[in-house]
Write a protein that holds these residues in place. Structure first.
Motif, PDB file in Angstrom:
ATOM      1  N   HIS A 142       1.377  -1.177  -0.158  1.00 54.96           N
ATOM      2  CA  HIS A 142       0.187  -0.082   0.114  1.00 54.96           C
ATOM      3  C   HIS A 142       0.644   1.705   0.258  1.00 54.96           C
ATOM      4  CE1 HIS A 142      -3.165   2.652   1.410  1.00 54.96           C
ATOM      5  NE2 HIS A 142      -2.773   3.292   1.845  1.00 54.96           N
ATOM      6  N   GLU A 143       1.603   1.776   1.120  1.00 52.96           N
ATOM      7  CA  GLU A 143       2.629   2.408   0.896  1.00 52.96           C
ATOM      8  C   GLU A 143       3.526   2.873  -0.162  1.00 52.96           C
ATOM      9  OE1 GLU A 143       1.844   4.704   3.340  1.00 52.96           O
ATOM     10  OE2 GLU A 143       0.571   3.630   4.761  1.00 52.96           O
ATOM     11  N   ILE A 144       4.365   1.485  -1.076  1.00 47.04           N
ATOM     12  CA  ILE A 144       5.000   1.524  -2.101  1.00 47.04           C
ATOM     13  C   ILE A 144       4.230   2.694  -3.112  1.00 47.04           C
ATOM     14  CG2 ILE A 144       5.083  -0.764  -3.071  1.00 47.04           C
ATOM     15  CD1 ILE A 144       7.632   1.349  -2.250  1.00 47.04           C
ATOM     16  N   GLU A 145       3.058   2.387  -3.194  1.00 43.21           N
ATOM     17  CA  GLU A 145       2.101   2.867  -3.769  1.00 43.21           C
ATOM     18  C   GLU A 145       1.886   4.418  -4.582  1.00 43.21           C
ATOM     19  OE1 GLU A 145       0.710   1.384  -7.652  1.00 43.21           O
ATOM     20  OE2 GLU A 145       1.929  -0.235  -6.449  1.00 43.21           O
ATOM     21  N   HIS A 146       2.413   4.756  -2.449  1.00 42.52           N
ATOM     22  CA  HIS A 146       1.725   6.626  -2.386  1.00 42.52           C
ATOM     23  C   HIS A 146       3.064   6.746  -3.035  1.00 42.52           C
ATOM     24  CE1 HIS A 146      -1.793   6.286  -0.125  1.00 42.52           C
ATOM     25  NE2 HIS A 146      -0.639   5.724   0.607  1.00 42.52           N
ATOM     26  N   ALA A 147       4.523   5.995  -2.892  1.00 46.69           N
ATOM     27  CA  ALA A 147       5.772   6.069  -3.113  1.00 46.69           C
ATOM     28  C   ALA A 147       6.104   6.429  -4.479  1.00 46.69           C
ATOM     29  CB  ALA A 147       6.882   5.514  -3.024  1.00 46.69           C
ATOM     30  N   ILE A 148       5.259   5.550  -5.835  1.00 51.69           N
ATOM     31  CA  ILE A 148       5.655   5.570  -7.369  1.00 51.69           C
ATOM     32  C   ILE A 148       4.420   6.364  -8.226  1.00 51.69           C
ATOM     33  CG2 ILE A 148       4.191   4.023  -8.898  1.00 51.69           C
ATOM     34  CD1 ILE A 148       5.499   1.264  -7.500  1.00 51.69           C
ATOM     35  N   ASN A 149       3.353   6.539  -7.078  1.00 51.96           N
ATOM     36  CA  ASN A 149       2.764   7.521  -7.473  1.00 51.96           C
ATOM     37  C   ASN A 149       2.533   9.358  -6.700  1.00 51.96           C
ATOM     38  OD1 ASN A 149       0.632   6.178  -9.367  1.00 51.96           O
ATOM     39  ND2 ASN A 149       0.296   4.818  -7.401  1.00 51.96           N
ATOM     40  N   ARG A 150       3.962   9.263  -5.793  1.00 52.05           N
ATOM     41  CA  ARG A 150       4.066  10.788  -5.506  1.00 52.05           C
ATOM     42  C   ARG A 150       3.508  11.797  -6.885  1.00 52.05           C
ATOM     43  NH1 ARG A 150       8.458  14.140  -5.473  1.00 52.05           N
ATOM     44  NH2 ARG A 150       8.393  15.184  -2.981  1.00 52.05           N
ATOM     45  N   ASP A 151       4.327  11.919  -7.535  1.00 48.56           N
ATOM     46  CA  ASP A 151       4.203  13.072  -8.569  1.00 48.56           C
ATOM     47  C   ASP A 151       2.638  13.326  -8.373  1.00 48.56           C
ATOM     48  OD1 ASP A 151       7.540  13.368  -8.013  1.00 48.56           O
ATOM     49  OD2 ASP A 151       7.845  12.260  -9.875  1.00 48.56           O
ATOM     50  N   GLY A 152       2.187  12.473  -9.381  1.00 46.58           N
ATOM     51  CA  GLY A 152       0.504  12.129  -9.098  1.00 46.58           C
ATOM     52  C   GLY A 152       0.259  13.107  -8.193  1.00 46.58           C
ATOM     53  N   ILE A 153      -0.129  12.388  -7.401  1.00 43.53           N
ATOM     54  CA  ILE A 153      -0.945  12.571  -6.583  1.00 43.53           C
ATOM     55  C   ILE A 153      -0.161  14.171  -5.953  1.00 43.53           C
ATOM     56  CG2 ILE A 153      -1.358  12.113  -3.563  1.00 43.53           C
ATOM     57  CD1 ILE A 153      -0.535   9.573  -4.074  1.00 43.53           C
ATOM     58  N   LYS A 154       1.492  14.363  -5.724  1.00 40.87           N
ATOM     59  CA  LYS A 154       1.117  16.100  -5.353  1.00 40.87           C
ATOM     60  C   LYS A 154       0.682  17.036  -6.400  1.00 40.87           C
ATOM     61  CE  LYS A 154       5.426  18.948  -4.728  1.00 40.87           C
ATOM     62  NZ  LYS A 154       4.556  20.315  -5.337  1.00 40.87           N
ATOM     63  N   ASN A 155       0.632  17.075  -7.556  1.00 42.33           N
ATOM     64  CA  ASN A 155       0.720  17.051  -8.862  1.00 42.33           C
ATOM     65  C   ASN A 155      -1.764  17.771  -8.971  1.00 42.33           C
ATOM     66  OD1 ASN A 155       3.172  17.845  -9.864  1.00 42.33           O
ATOM     67  ND2 ASN A 155       2.263  16.343 -11.539  1.00 42.33           N
ATOM     68  N   THR A 156      -2.064  16.649  -7.879  1.00 36.81           N
ATOM     69  CA  THR A 156      -3.406  16.364  -8.116  1.00 36.81           C
ATOM     70  C   THR A 156      -3.485  16.897  -6.733  1.00 36.81           C
ATOM     71  OG1 THR A 156      -4.113  14.547  -8.537  1.00 36.81           O
ATOM     72  CG2 THR A 156      -5.241  15.271  -7.369  1.00 36.81           C
ATOM     73  N   PHE A 157      -2.905  17.798  -5.897  1.00 38.75           N
ATOM     74  CA  PHE A 157      -3.151  18.051  -4.804  1.00 38.75           C
ATOM     75  C   PHE A 157      -2.640  20.116  -4.632  1.00 38.75           C
ATOM     76  CE2 PHE A 157      -2.684  14.797  -1.195  1.00 38.75           C
ATOM     77  CZ  PHE A 157      -4.052  14.272  -0.836  1.00 38.75           C
ATOM     78  N   ASP A 158      -1.959  20.005  -5.603  1.00 39.11           N
ATOM     79  CA  ASP A 158      -1.519  21.207  -5.662  1.00 39.11           C
ATOM     80  C   ASP A 158      -2.586  22.029  -6.818  1.00 39.11           C
ATOM     81  OD1 ASP A 158       0.838  21.200  -4.512  1.00 39.11           O
ATOM     82  OD2 ASP A 158       2.381  20.910  -6.223  1.00 39.11           O
ATOM     83  N   LYS A 159      -2.831  21.190  -7.224  1.00 36.45           N
ATOM     84  CA  LYS A 159      -3.699  21.841  -8.293  1.00 36.45           C
ATOM     85  C   LYS A 159      -5.396  22.400  -7.454  1.00 36.45           C
ATOM     86  CE  LYS A 159      -6.431  20.717 -12.726  1.00 36.45           C
ATOM     87  NZ  LYS A 159      -7.318  21.871 -12.214  1.00 36.45           N
ATOM     88  N   LEU A 160      -5.654  21.107  -6.913  1.00 33.71           N
ATOM     89  CA  LEU A 160      -6.791  21.245  -5.711  1.00 33.71           C
ATOM     90  C   LEU A 160      -6.992  22.649  -4.568  1.00 33.71           C
ATOM     91  CD1 LEU A 160      -7.661  17.937  -4.242  1.00 33.71           C
ATOM     92  CD2 LEU A 160      -9.153  19.721  -5.355  1.00 33.71           C
ATOM     93  N   GLU A 161      -5.022  22.626  -4.315  1.00 36.45           N
ATOM     94  CA  GLU A 161      -5.257  24.341  -3.817  1.00 36.45           C
ATOM     95  C   GLU A 161      -5.038  25.432  -4.782  1.00 36.45           C
ATOM     96  OE1 GLU A 161      -1.226  24.369  -1.163  1.00 36.45           O
ATOM     97  OE2 GLU A 161      -2.381  22.967   0.315  1.00 36.45           O
ATOM     98  N   LYS A 162      -5.244  24.413  -5.428  1.00 36.60           N
ATOM     99  CA  LYS A 162      -4.640  26.804  -6.284  1.00 36.60           C
ATOM    100  C   LYS A 162      -6.391  26.960  -6.881  1.00 36.60           C
ATOM    101  CE  LYS A 162      -3.231  28.057 -10.938  1.00 36.60           C
ATOM    102  NZ  LYS A 162      -2.610  27.514 -12.522  1.00 36.60           N
ATOM    103  N   ASP A 163      -7.003  25.705  -7.552  1.00 31.13           N
ATOM    104  CA  ASP A 163      -8.142  26.128  -7.462  1.00 31.13           C
ATOM    105  C   ASP A 163      -8.680  26.483  -6.250  1.00 31.13           C
ATOM    106  OD1 ASP A 163      -7.647  25.508 -10.256  1.00 31.13           O
ATOM    107  OD2 ASP A 163      -8.507  23.556  -9.582  1.00 31.13           O
TER     108      ASP A 163
END
Length: 123
Positions: free
Chosen positions: A102-123
């Protein structure tokens, strides 16, 4: 011959074993016996998103976490209590497999998750 990322994983496991001998040995054995999980860790290393494995912190354990991926410093935390008995207890070994998976999936998808959070914050 091991790849560069396999060598990095080996170095991470060696570092973990220095402070957690039994737990580290058991984690290494689990990864050898679960090649798909080992490959997922190597995939995260390849993406530059996994640099360290540490014991689950007391605070995260108190908060009810079984494992954690810290995106800020690219570290996966795993529970020592389960790792300590994973060589003798199939349920503990499977808990580590599930948690690390489970945790390694967060690592693998780190950049996509970060981009989604950044976009949500911006919007």
């Amino acid at each position: 011959m091991p790849t560069e990322n396999e060598k990095k994983l080996d170095a991470m496991l060696t570092d973990f074993e220095k402070s957690n001998a039994t737990e580290g040995k058991n984690l290494r054995a689990l990864l050898e016996n679960t090649p798909e999980l080992k490959q997922r860790l190597i995939d995260a290393i390849d993406k530059g998103n996994l640099e360290k494995i540490e014991p689950l912190s007391a605070q995260n354990k108190a908060d009810g976490a079984l494992g954690v991926y810290r995106a800020n410093d690219k570290t996966m935390e795993l529970p020592l209590d389960y790792l300590k008995i994973a060589d003798k207890d199939a349920a503990a070994a499977n808990m580590i497999r599930i948690t690390a998976g489970h945790e390694i999936e967060h690592a693998i998808n780190r950049d996509g998750i970060k981009n989604t959070f950044d976009k949500l914050e911006k919007d």
